[in-house]
Each structure stands twice: as structure tokens, then as C-alpha cells.
Design a protein around this motif. Sequence first.
Motif, PDB file in Angstrom:
ATOM      1  N   VAL A   9      27.130 -62.358  70.072  1.00 36.04           N
ATOM      2  CA  VAL A   9      28.032 -63.476  70.339  1.00 36.04           C
ATOM      3  C   VAL A   9      29.440 -62.960  70.634  1.00 36.04           C
ATOM      4  O   VAL A   9      30.105 -63.438  71.549  1.00 36.04           O
ATOM      5  CB  VAL A   9      28.037 -64.469  69.153  1.00 36.04           C
ATOM      6  CG1 VAL A   9      29.153 -65.489  69.286  1.00 36.04           C
ATOM      7  CG2 VAL A   9      26.691 -65.168  69.056  1.00 36.04           C
ATOM      8  N   ALA A  12      29.546 -61.693  74.237  1.00 36.27           N
ATOM      9  CA  ALA A  12      28.784 -62.604  75.099  1.00 36.27           C
ATOM     10  C   ALA A  12      29.047 -62.364  76.577  1.00 36.27           C
ATOM     11  O   ALA A  12      28.128 -62.435  77.394  1.00 36.27           O
ATOM     12  CB  ALA A  12      29.086 -64.055  74.739  1.00 36.27           C
ATOM     13  N   GLU A  16      26.283 -61.550  79.289  1.00 34.02           N
ATOM     14  CA  GLU A  16      26.145 -62.451  80.433  1.00 34.02           C
ATOM     15  C   GLU A  16      26.021 -61.633  81.721  1.00 34.02           C
ATOM     16  O   GLU A  16      25.162 -61.898  82.563  1.00 34.02           O
ATOM     17  CB  GLU A  16      27.351 -63.382  80.504  1.00 34.02           C
ATOM     18  CG  GLU A  16      27.342 -64.340  81.668  1.00 34.02           C
ATOM     19  CD  GLU A  16      28.605 -65.176  81.738  1.00 34.02           C
ATOM     20  OE1 GLU A  16      28.487 -66.337  82.166  1.00 34.02           O
ATOM     21  OE2 GLU A  16      29.693 -64.687  81.372  1.00 34.02           O
ATOM     22  N   GLY A  71      26.108 -69.383  74.694  1.00 30.44           N
ATOM     23  CA  GLY A  71      26.995 -68.336  74.212  1.00 30.44           C
ATOM     24  C   GLY A  71      26.293 -67.146  73.589  1.00 30.44           C
ATOM     25  O   GLY A  71      26.827 -66.516  72.691  1.00 30.44           O
ATOM     26  N   MET A  72      25.085 -66.856  74.031  1.00 31.21           N
ATOM     27  CA  MET A  72      24.251 -65.769  73.519  1.00 31.21           C
ATOM     28  C   MET A  72      23.870 -65.962  72.047  1.00 31.21           C
ATOM     29  O   MET A  72      23.551 -65.019  71.340  1.00 31.21           O
ATOM     30  CB  MET A  72      24.918 -64.403  73.713  1.00 31.21           C
ATOM     31  CG  MET A  72      25.138 -64.037  75.161  1.00 31.21           C
ATOM     32  SD  MET A  72      23.561 -63.886  76.034  1.00 31.21           S
ATOM     33  CE  MET A  72      24.088 -64.060  77.726  1.00 31.21           C
ATOM     34  N   SER A  73      23.878 -67.205  71.587  1.00 29.18           N
ATOM     35  CA  SER A  73      23.413 -67.556  70.253  1.00 29.18           C
ATOM     36  C   SER A  73      22.148 -68.396  70.430  1.00 29.18           C
ATOM     37  O   SER A  73      22.199 -69.478  71.013  1.00 29.18           O
ATOM     38  CB  SER A  73      24.480 -68.369  69.513  1.00 29.18           C
ATOM     39  OG  SER A  73      23.998 -68.797  68.263  1.00 29.18           O
ATOM     40  N   GLY A 112      30.748 -68.007  71.424  1.00 28.78           N
ATOM     41  CA  GLY A 112      30.252 -67.137  72.496  1.00 28.78           C
ATOM     42  C   GLY A 112      30.493 -67.726  73.873  1.00 28.78           C
ATOM     43  O   GLY A 112      30.887 -67.020  74.797  1.00 28.78           O
ATOM     44  N   MET A 116      32.448 -66.474  77.690  1.00 30.80           N
ATOM     45  CA  MET A 116      31.648 -66.275  78.899  1.00 30.80           C
ATOM     46  C   MET A 116      32.285 -66.922  80.126  1.00 30.80           C
ATOM     47  O   MET A 116      32.970 -67.930  80.010  1.00 30.80           O
ATOM     48  CB  MET A 116      30.240 -66.847  78.687  1.00 30.80           C
ATOM     49  CG  MET A 116      29.447 -66.108  77.642  1.00 30.80           C
ATOM     50  SD  MET A 116      27.880 -66.897  77.209  1.00 30.80           S
ATOM     51  CE  MET A 116      27.002 -66.844  78.736  1.00 30.80           C
TER      52      MET A 116
END
Length: 192
Positions: A9, A12, A16, A71-73, A112, A116
Motif C-alpha cells: 500500500v 502503490a 501500479e 490502492g493495492m489493498s 494507497g 496512485m
Amino acid sequence: MYRLRLFAVRHARGFERLYRWLERAMIGLDPLFARIGHGRVEAPVAFVEKGVKGLLFDCRMCGQCVLSSTGMSCPMNCPKQLRNGPCGGVRPGGFCEVKPEMLCVWTLAWAGAARMEGGARIREVLPPVDHSLRGSSSWLRVSREKAAALREAREAGRTALAQAFPAARAIEPAAAPLAEEPSRAVNSGVQP
């Protein structure tokens, strides 16, 4: 695992970019995957995906990865598996109501997403989980869908060009000849 999720996170934006690169590579490999057979490629790609995403994001292999819009969570790490935002029980400090020692996945998702470039996608409402895709590779499915959309767009462009310039067939260049018109197009009254 939890510390790696927090790391993902915090970084992120980098993940991405890595995801965009991976997506382009998978789309580029789609003709090869099609020749081999997507069914044959599924198991090895899912194995790699599970290893990588399991380590970094504590992935549950739902088959419908939304990391790029959360958000990469991973929302599947939520004890309630909520995919469109937190429940009403988020504790002070952003901690989970079910697991008080864990930050709410949606608190992490918003943090996160703020890092991004495409972070605004967190506002999009996500469809419910299709449990029939559980265990399958979302990387392979998404790249196959995007490769098909690119092929359709190219074909639509060719069709539009051919319809816009019907006389092009009569004066086609010798260096790049166009294919002959199918007989049914000639018989239907369309002039080549």
C-alpha cells in the motif's frame, strides 16, 4: 504477510506501474497463449499469480482482482469481504471492528489510492464477487479480454476505412494489395 501488505500500500504507485507493464506483456503474449490454449496456460499462470500476489497482497485468488482500483489493498482480506467500502464498524484510527489489531483494508485502500495515478478508480462501484472464478488467474482473464477488445477495435477501424473509401479497391497499390472481395459482396450490388 501483514507487513508486506502495508508495504504494498505504501508503494502503490510503483506496483501500479508494475501492473501496467505486466498487463502489456500479457496482452503481447496473448497470441502465444491462444496457440497453446488458454486452458493449458491457466494452471501455470494461476500458480505464479498466486505465489506473487499471495506474498505481496495476501491474495485469496478470487479470480477478479481489483488491486489496481483499491490502492493495492485487497478487499478480500476484509473479514466481511466487502468490495465497495468499509462497514459501519471501523474503529478509531482506522482499525477493523472484527480484527482490532488490523487496519481496515478500506482505510489502507484509500491511502494507497491517494498515491496512485489512477487512484480515482476507487470511487467506481465494483460488481459482486463471482465465486465461480475463485482460483482462476485474473491476470490471464483480464489480458485475454483486453487483447480481444484491441482486436475488435482494429477490425472496426479497418471496416470503417473500407466503408469510407469503397473505391480504394479499384486503385489499390501494387506493393500492398488488398484481398479480393467475397463473392457475396459483389453479388449484393456493392461495387468493388
